[in-house]
Design a protein around this motif. Structure first.
Motif, PDB file in Angstrom:
ATOM      1  N   LYS A   2       0.835  -1.221   0.113  1.00 26.51           N
ATOM      2  CA  LYS A   2      -0.176   0.087   0.048  1.00 26.51           C
ATOM      3  C   LYS A   2       0.829   1.334  -0.204  1.00 26.51           C
ATOM      4  O   LYS A   2       0.336   2.248  -0.312  1.00 26.51           O
ATOM      5  CB  LYS A   2      -1.045  -0.006   1.212  1.00 26.51           C
ATOM      6  CG  LYS A   2      -2.003  -1.121   1.024  1.00 26.51           C
ATOM      7  CD  LYS A   2      -3.003  -0.668   0.277  1.00 26.51           C
ATOM      8  CE  LYS A   2      -4.143  -1.713   0.077  1.00 26.51           C
ATOM      9  NZ  LYS A   2      -5.117  -1.144  -1.145  1.00 26.51           N
ATOM     10  N   ALA A   3       2.154   0.960   0.368  1.00 26.06           N
ATOM     11  CA  ALA A   3       3.143   2.222   0.254  1.00 26.06           C
ATOM     12  C   ALA A   3       3.985   2.089  -1.197  1.00 26.06           C
ATOM     13  O   ALA A   3       3.317   2.530  -2.095  1.00 26.06           O
ATOM     14  CB  ALA A   3       4.055   2.075   1.515  1.00 26.06           C
ATOM     15  N   PHE A   4       4.860   2.133  -1.163  1.00 24.88           N
ATOM     16  CA  PHE A   4       6.036   2.163  -2.321  1.00 24.88           C
ATOM     17  C   PHE A   4       6.152   0.832  -2.807  1.00 24.88           C
ATOM     18  O   PHE A   4       7.004   0.756  -3.747  1.00 24.88           O
ATOM     19  CB  PHE A   4       7.112   2.908  -2.027  1.00 24.88           C
ATOM     20  CG  PHE A   4       6.813   4.390  -1.515  1.00 24.88           C
ATOM     21  CD1 PHE A   4       6.551   5.320  -2.438  1.00 24.88           C
ATOM     22  CD2 PHE A   4       6.738   4.647  -0.219  1.00 24.88           C
ATOM     23  CE1 PHE A   4       6.318   6.759  -2.304  1.00 24.88           C
ATOM     24  CE2 PHE A   4       6.354   6.170   0.010  1.00 24.88           C
ATOM     25  CZ  PHE A   4       6.120   7.024  -1.005  1.00 24.88           C
ATOM     26  N   GLY A   5       5.845  -0.414  -2.230  1.00 23.73           N
ATOM     27  CA  GLY A   5       6.077  -1.695  -2.919  1.00 23.73           C
ATOM     28  C   GLY A   5       7.488  -2.155  -2.961  1.00 23.73           C
ATOM     29  O   GLY A   5       8.565  -1.821  -2.329  1.00 23.73           O
ATOM     30  N   TYR A   6       7.583  -2.943  -4.338  1.00 27.34           N
ATOM     31  CA  TYR A   6       8.904  -3.361  -4.499  1.00 27.34           C
ATOM     32  C   TYR A   6       9.966  -2.734  -4.834  1.00 27.34           C
ATOM     33  O   TYR A   6      11.106  -2.444  -4.605  1.00 27.34           O
ATOM     34  CB  TYR A   6       8.535  -4.760  -5.902  1.00 27.34           C
ATOM     35  CG  TYR A   6       9.916  -5.144  -6.231  1.00 27.34           C
ATOM     36  CD1 TYR A   6      10.366  -6.190  -5.279  1.00 27.34           C
ATOM     37  CD2 TYR A   6      10.645  -4.777  -7.163  1.00 27.34           C
ATOM     38  CE1 TYR A   6      11.585  -6.684  -5.945  1.00 27.34           C
ATOM     39  CE2 TYR A   6      11.710  -5.409  -7.744  1.00 27.34           C
ATOM     40  CZ  TYR A   6      12.382  -6.339  -7.102  1.00 27.34           C
ATOM     41  OH  TYR A   6      13.297  -7.185  -7.523  1.00 27.34           O
ATOM     42  N   TYR A   7       9.511  -1.385  -5.508  1.00 26.82           N
ATOM     43  CA  TYR A   7      10.761  -0.589  -5.942  1.00 26.82           C
ATOM     44  C   TYR A   7      11.093   0.596  -4.873  1.00 26.82           C
ATOM     45  O   TYR A   7      11.886   1.276  -5.158  1.00 26.82           O
ATOM     46  CB  TYR A   7       9.938   0.124  -7.318  1.00 26.82           C
ATOM     47  CG  TYR A   7      10.096  -0.827  -8.424  1.00 26.82           C
ATOM     48  CD1 TYR A   7      11.217  -1.269  -9.135  1.00 26.82           C
ATOM     49  CD2 TYR A   7       8.871  -1.222  -8.792  1.00 26.82           C
ATOM     50  CE1 TYR A   7      10.993  -2.242  -9.978  1.00 26.82           C
ATOM     51  CE2 TYR A   7       8.572  -1.994  -9.864  1.00 26.82           C
ATOM     52  CZ  TYR A   7       9.769  -2.640 -10.642  1.00 26.82           C
ATOM     53  OH  TYR A   7       9.572  -3.594 -11.401  1.00 26.82           O
ATOM     54  N   GLY A   8      10.261   0.599  -3.872  1.00 23.14           N
ATOM     55  CA  GLY A   8      10.623   1.920  -3.089  1.00 23.14           C
ATOM     56  C   GLY A   8      10.350   3.137  -3.550  1.00 23.14           C
ATOM     57  O   GLY A   8       9.652   3.332  -4.671  1.00 23.14           O
ATOM     58  N   ASP A   9      10.736   4.157  -3.109  1.00 17.77           N
ATOM     59  CA  ASP A   9      10.612   5.414  -3.642  1.00 17.77           C
ATOM     60  C   ASP A   9      11.979   6.038  -4.463  1.00 17.77           C
ATOM     61  O   ASP A   9      11.888   7.062  -4.782  1.00 17.77           O
ATOM     62  CB  ASP A   9      10.340   6.641  -2.523  1.00 17.77           C
ATOM     63  CG  ASP A   9      11.178   6.890  -1.661  1.00 17.77           C
ATOM     64  OD1 ASP A   9      12.392   6.191  -1.478  1.00 17.77           O
ATOM     65  OD2 ASP A   9      10.895   8.152  -1.062  1.00 17.77           O
ATOM     66  N   LYS A  10      12.776   5.066  -4.473  1.00 17.47           N
ATOM     67  CA  LYS A  10      13.912   5.403  -5.291  1.00 17.47           C
ATOM     68  C   LYS A  10      15.077   6.385  -4.577  1.00 17.47           C
ATOM     69  O   LYS A  10      16.066   7.047  -5.309  1.00 17.47           O
ATOM     70  CB  LYS A  10      13.874   5.687  -6.801  1.00 17.47           C
ATOM     71  CG  LYS A  10      13.078   4.614  -7.458  1.00 17.47           C
ATOM     72  CD  LYS A  10      13.165   4.570  -8.947  1.00 17.47           C
ATOM     73  CE  LYS A  10      12.858   3.558  -9.530  1.00 17.47           C
ATOM     74  NZ  LYS A  10      11.401   3.378 -10.000  1.00 17.47           N
ATOM     75  N   GLU A  11      14.719   7.037  -3.192  1.00 14.01           N
ATOM     76  CA  GLU A  11      15.385   7.776  -2.656  1.00 14.01           C
ATOM     77  C   GLU A  11      15.715   7.302  -1.308  1.00 14.01           C
ATOM     78  O   GLU A  11      16.695   6.659  -1.137  1.00 14.01           O
ATOM     79  CB  GLU A  11      14.607   9.123  -2.312  1.00 14.01           C
ATOM     80  CG  GLU A  11      14.525   9.913  -3.725  1.00 14.01           C
ATOM     81  CD  GLU A  11      13.688  11.272  -3.651  1.00 14.01           C
ATOM     82  OE1 GLU A  11      13.605  11.614  -2.566  1.00 14.01           O
ATOM     83  OE2 GLU A  11      12.815  11.449  -4.820  1.00 14.01           O
ATOM     84  N   LYS A  12      14.868   7.226  -0.136  1.00 14.66           N
ATOM     85  CA  LYS A  12      15.083   6.931   1.027  1.00 14.66           C
ATOM     86  C   LYS A  12      14.320   5.523   1.575  1.00 14.66           C
ATOM     87  O   LYS A  12      14.674   5.204   2.450  1.00 14.66           O
ATOM     88  CB  LYS A  12      14.644   8.008   1.926  1.00 14.66           C
ATOM     89  CG  LYS A  12      15.538   9.410   2.000  1.00 14.66           C
ATOM     90  CD  LYS A  12      15.124  10.472   3.222  1.00 14.66           C
ATOM     91  CE  LYS A  12      15.940  11.532   2.772  1.00 14.66           C
ATOM     92  NZ  LYS A  12      15.749  12.497   3.919  1.00 14.66           N
ATOM     93  N   ILE A  13      13.319   5.243   0.951  1.00 11.90           N
ATOM     94  CA  ILE A  13      12.623   4.062   1.214  1.00 11.90           C
ATOM     95  C   ILE A  13      12.960   2.887   0.344  1.00 11.90           C
ATOM     96  O   ILE A  13      12.861   3.059  -0.844  1.00 11.90           O
ATOM     97  CB  ILE A  13      10.959   4.619   0.972  1.00 11.90           C
ATOM     98  CG1 ILE A  13      10.578   5.424   1.985  1.00 11.90           C
ATOM     99  CG2 ILE A  13      10.171   3.040   1.317  1.00 11.90           C
ATOM    100  CD1 ILE A  13       9.245   6.148   1.872  1.00 11.90           C
ATOM    101  N   GLY A  14      13.417   1.874   0.843  1.00 10.25           N
ATOM    102  CA  GLY A  14      13.648   0.720   0.112  1.00 10.25           C
ATOM    103  C   GLY A  14      12.592  -0.172  -0.324  1.00 10.25           C
ATOM    104  O   GLY A  14      11.575   0.118  -0.239  1.00 10.25           O
ATOM    105  N   SER A  15      12.875  -1.625  -0.803  1.00  6.85           N
ATOM    106  CA  SER A  15      12.174  -2.365  -1.417  1.00  6.85           C
ATOM    107  C   SER A  15      11.262  -2.993  -0.096  1.00  6.85           C
ATOM    108  O   SER A  15      11.940  -3.389   0.752  1.00  6.85           O
ATOM    109  CB  SER A  15      13.055  -3.331  -2.162  1.00  6.85           C
ATOM    110  OG  SER A  15      12.027  -4.351  -2.575  1.00  6.85           O
ATOM    111  N   ASN A  16       9.967  -3.149  -0.458  1.00  6.47           N
ATOM    112  CA  ASN A  16       9.165  -3.574   0.437  1.00  6.47           C
ATOM    113  C   ASN A  16       9.077  -3.306   1.766  1.00  6.47           C
ATOM    114  O   ASN A  16       9.098  -4.256   2.740  1.00  6.47           O
ATOM    115  CB  ASN A  16       9.318  -5.276   0.237  1.00  6.47           C
ATOM    116  CG  ASN A  16       9.071  -5.856  -1.001  1.00  6.47           C
ATOM    117  OD1 ASN A  16       8.165  -5.482  -1.593  1.00  6.47           O
ATOM    118  ND2 ASN A  16       9.904  -6.650  -1.481  1.00  6.47           N
TER     119      ASN A  16
END
Length: 186
Positions: free
Chosen positions: A150-164
């Motif tokens: 429900k958040a940034f999933g597998y890819y993250g936000d490509k900045e500070k939030i990682g995968s899953n």
């Protein structure tokens, strides 16, 4: 000489046969996709169990469960009985938000993200936040607990939030502006 001509004639007739379709050496039965689905189900279940464990450690907080698969609680709930409007498709909402880990460590602290104007369901915004905004009224602050899907999933936000990575988002909804009709020139 006749044998050679006869042999060439047989070879040329055999060579004129129409091409046959080649079949793959191995056929995929979809087992990779099935395994992937099972891994995702297990991952989601583990994330949800962990989120529920964290919620259990905060017994003084009243968590609500959304129909969309995340949890939330009110930091500041509107007590104004006339304030009943929630955002609908096309409305423009003005809000601020912070993002932290489920444990409460800041990922994007207050001021890291600028105040956002978002046209409901007409612009890109991660799924959980889009669904969460629809539960809010002007002036409310709500903290949402989102599993990674429900958040940034597998890819993250490509900045500070990682995968899953499951996250917590604290959102303050400042204003709901009704969708305006496009101007027409007569």
């Amino acid at each position: 000489m006749r044998i050679l001509i006869l042999l060439l004639l047989i070879l040329s007739v055999a060579g004129c046969k129409s091409p046959e379709a080649r079949y793959p050496v191995s056929q995929n039965s979809g087992s990779y996709i099935d395994e992937s689905v099972e891994r995702n189900k297990e991952m989601i279940a583990k994330e949800e169990d962990y989120i529920k464990q964290v919620m259990g450690e905060n017994a003084d907080t009243e968590y609500l469960s959304s129909a969309d698969g995340f949890w939330y609680y009110y930091n500041n709930k509107s007590t104004d009985s006339t304030n009943t409007r929630t955002p609908e498709f096309g409305d423009v909402v003005v809000f601020d938000y912070t993002i932290s880990t489920i444990e409460g460590e800041a990922i994007y602290a207050e001021g890291d993200k600028p105040t956002r104007e978002y046209s409901m369901d007409k612009e890109k915004l991660f799924t959980g936040l889009r669904q969460g905004l629809k539960l809010m009224k002007e002036g409310e602050t709500v903290t949402f607990l989102f599993p990674s899907h429900k958040a940034f999933g597998y890819y993250g936000d490509k900045e500070k939030i990682g995968s899953n990575v499951p996250i917590t988002a604290k959102v303050t909804l400042h204003e709901i502006k009704e969708e305006s009709e496009p101007e027409t020139n007569n």
